[in-house]
Design a protein around this motif. Structure first.
Motif, PDB file in Angstrom:
ATOM      1  N   LEU A 190      -1.819   5.168 -13.121  1.00 42.00           N
ATOM      2  CA  LEU A 190      -1.807   3.827 -12.543  1.00 42.00           C
ATOM      3  C   LEU A 190      -3.135   3.511 -11.883  1.00 42.00           C
ATOM      4  N   ARG A 191      -3.526   2.246 -11.951  1.00 41.91           N
ATOM      5  CA  ARG A 191      -4.764   1.798 -11.333  1.00 41.91           C
ATOM      6  C   ARG A 191      -4.459   1.032 -10.044  1.00 41.91           C
ATOM      7  N   ILE A 192      -5.303   1.274  -9.032  1.00 46.50           N
ATOM      8  CA  ILE A 192      -5.183   0.572  -7.755  1.00 46.50           C
ATOM      9  C   ILE A 192      -6.315  -0.456  -7.678  1.00 46.50           C
ATOM     10  N   PRO A 193      -6.006  -1.738  -7.427  1.00 48.47           N
ATOM     11  CA  PRO A 193      -4.714  -2.329  -7.092  1.00 48.47           C
ATOM     12  C   PRO A 193      -4.016  -2.987  -8.286  1.00 48.47           C
ATOM     13  N   ASP A 194      -4.544  -2.807  -9.511  1.00 46.64           N
ATOM     14  CA  ASP A 194      -3.975  -3.521 -10.663  1.00 46.64           C
ATOM     15  C   ASP A 194      -2.504  -3.190 -10.865  1.00 46.64           C
ATOM     16  N   ASP A 195      -2.164  -1.902 -10.767  1.00 38.90           N
ATOM     17  CA  ASP A 195      -0.785  -1.475 -10.995  1.00 38.90           C
ATOM     18  C   ASP A 195      -0.040  -1.140  -9.707  1.00 38.90           C
ATOM     19  N   LEU A 196      -0.775  -0.853  -8.667  1.00 37.91           N
ATOM     20  CA  LEU A 196      -0.148  -0.454  -7.402  1.00 37.91           C
ATOM     21  C   LEU A 196      -1.073  -0.824  -6.239  1.00 37.91           C
ATOM     22  N   SER A 197      -0.530  -1.532  -5.253  1.00 36.85           N
ATOM     23  CA  SER A 197      -1.280  -1.819  -4.027  1.00 36.85           C
ATOM     24  C   SER A 197      -0.944  -0.774  -2.980  1.00 36.85           C
ATOM     25  N   VAL A 198      -1.943  -0.416  -2.175  1.00 41.34           N
ATOM     26  CA  VAL A 198      -1.760   0.624  -1.156  1.00 41.34           C
ATOM     27  C   VAL A 198      -2.360   0.139   0.160  1.00 41.34           C
ATOM     28  N   VAL A 199      -1.627   0.367   1.254  1.00 36.01           N
ATOM     29  CA  VAL A 199      -2.104   0.049   2.605  1.00 36.01           C
ATOM     30  C   VAL A 199      -1.968   1.303   3.461  1.00 36.01           C
ATOM     31  N   GLY A 200      -3.008   1.603   4.242  1.00 36.65           N
ATOM     32  CA  GLY A 200      -2.970   2.750   5.147  1.00 36.65           C
ATOM     33  C   GLY A 200      -2.783   2.325   6.587  1.00 36.65           C
ATOM     34  N   PHE A 201      -3.021   3.274   7.478  1.00 34.73           N
ATOM     35  CA  PHE A 201      -2.906   2.994   8.912  1.00 34.73           C
ATOM     36  C   PHE A 201      -3.879   3.897   9.657  1.00 34.73           C
ATOM     37  N   ASP A 202      -4.717   3.348  10.502  1.00 34.65           N
ATOM     38  CA  ASP A 202      -5.666   4.016  11.400  1.00 34.65           C
ATOM     39  C   ASP A 202      -7.065   3.424  11.268  1.00 34.65           C
ATOM     40  N   THR A 244      -5.469  -3.764  -2.273  1.00 34.25           N
ATOM     41  CA  THR A 244      -4.281  -4.606  -2.375  1.00 34.25           C
ATOM     42  C   THR A 244      -4.589  -5.857  -3.181  1.00 34.25           C
ATOM     43  N   ALA A 245      -3.618  -6.259  -3.985  1.00 33.32           N
ATOM     44  CA  ALA A 245      -3.750  -7.460  -4.817  1.00 33.32           C
ATOM     45  C   ALA A 245      -2.352  -7.905  -5.207  1.00 33.32           C
ATOM     46  N   ALA A 246      -2.262  -9.081  -5.813  1.00 30.64           N
ATOM     47  CA  ALA A 246      -0.962  -9.563  -6.301  1.00 30.64           C
ATOM     48  C   ALA A 246      -0.436  -8.633  -7.392  1.00 30.64           C
ATOM     49  N   PRO A 247       0.882  -8.451  -7.471  1.00 27.13           N
ATOM     50  CA  PRO A 247       1.434  -7.599  -8.532  1.00 27.13           C
ATOM     51  C   PRO A 247       1.173  -8.218  -9.894  1.00 27.13           C
ATOM     52  N   ARG A 248       1.125  -7.369 -10.906  1.00 29.22           N
ATOM     53  CA  ARG A 248       0.891  -7.852 -12.266  1.00 29.22           C
ATOM     54  C   ARG A 248       2.006  -8.800 -12.686  1.00 29.22           C
TER      55      ARG A 248
END
Length: 338
Positions: A262-274, A330-334
């Motif tokens: 999977l490609r980020i963010p094309d296929d999956l968006s990810v958000v962290g913390f810190d 992060t991006a809009a879902p496909r």
């Protein structure tokens, strides 16, 4: 004992008592019999013990207790604490717990022998007996992101973790995501429970159903993010976005996405913390919730020094604001993606 500075430990050995007992005598505290007090006072004179510091001024020595030192999260906290200690003319003694509770007799003996002015406790559990002994020694303690249900009588510095979890979730919902996974850090820590609660609140506000199978408990480390990320991505209906309770754990999600092609963010968006330095090193750069780590450590260090000089100060709870930092992960879902 000639030829070197006499310590509290030396007096304790000579008198056949514990280090905290000698410290109580030095500071005029209760809990020591009259006979023992006279005996220790005589030993202090005989051995030429010299008291450190001046009453009400402290010795300028702060103990900082932290779970581990091998993460960028810890590095940011240490930088903040060291900067503030230097500004105030104090020194830091660093202790790592590796997740174990704080407040054992050995640790307390070393603390009293050093003549520390106070303790900054970062994501560690303070044993009740340890807390009582620190109270007897009139040694202030400030908690940073405490474990469990913290004692409200102790000064605490934290971030607005609930708001951070909410903001991360609302960001993804605004992009069009409806199946949002969440990998928490150790759930015994208040900060991680608050982030998860913020996530749930944002889903509810948006009219989305909270799905327990989209939530996993991690360890705030890369390995935990990789394992839990794979679990989420292998679901029959995987999430289109994942929020992680820490940035390093989010990097583990990156690895899981790569393993599944999977490609980020094309296929999956990810958000962290810190918002540690890692966020700008990875590709794509990580969207995250900035927790003001250095500022939190600076504030806790300042509070300990002030309390050591004026024990009558009110013990406050301070919360510093979190901020969503949007980057490239992060991006809009496909189109057509559930």
């Amino acid at each position: 004992m000639s030829g070197r500075t006499v310590t509290i430990a030396d007096i304790a050995i000579a008198g056949g008592v514990s280090v905290p007992t000698v410290s109580k005598v030095l500071n005029g505290r209760r809990g020591v019999s009259a006979a023992t007090r006279r005996h220790i006072e005589q030993l202090l004179v005989e051995h030429g013990y010299e008291r450190r510091g001046r009453p009400g001024q402290g010795t300028g020595l702060i103990d900082l207790v932290i779970s581990d030192l091998d993460t960028q999260w810890a590095t940011a906290l240490l930088r903040g604490a060291q900067a503030e200690a230097a500004r105030l003319g104090a020194d830091l003694v660093i202790t790592t717990t590796h997740g174990k509770p704080v407040g054992t007799p050995d640790w307390l003996d070393h603390l009293a022998e050093r003549g520390s002015d106070g303790v900054v406790l970062i994501v560690s559990e303070l044993l009740p007996a340890g807390r009582d002994e620190l109270t007897n020694l009139r040694m202030p303690v400030v908690l940073v992101d405490p474990v469990g249900s913290s004692d409200e009588s102790l000064p605490t510095v934290a971030a607005t973790n609930w708001a951070g979890g909410r903001d991360a979730t609302e960001h993804l919902i605004g992009l069009g995501h409806r199946r949002i996974g969440f990998i928490a850090g150790p759930i015994d820590q208040v900060c991680h429970r608050d982030r998860l609660d913020g996530y749930r609140a944002a889903l509810q506000r948006a009219g989305l159903t909270y799905e327990p199978r989209l939530v996993r408990q991690g360890d705030s480390l890369v390995g935990g993010g990789h394992r839990r990320g794979l679990e989420l991505l292998d679901l029959p209906e995987p999430p289109t976005a994942i929020i992680s309770g820490s940035d390093e754990q989010a990097y583990g999600v990156y690895q899981a996405a790569r393993d599944r092609g999977l490609r980020i963010p094309d296929d999956l968006s990810v958000v962290g913390f810190d918002d540690v330095e890692l966020c700008q090193w990875v590709s794509p750069q990580l969207t995250t919730v900035r927790q003001p780590l250095a500022e939190m450590a600076r504030e806790a260090t300042r509070m300990v020094v002030e309390l050591s000089r004026d024990a009558a100060r009110v013990s406050p709870r301070v919360e510093l604001a979190t901020t969503l930092i949007e980057r490239e992960s992060t991006a809009a879902p496909r189109v057509g993606h559930p």
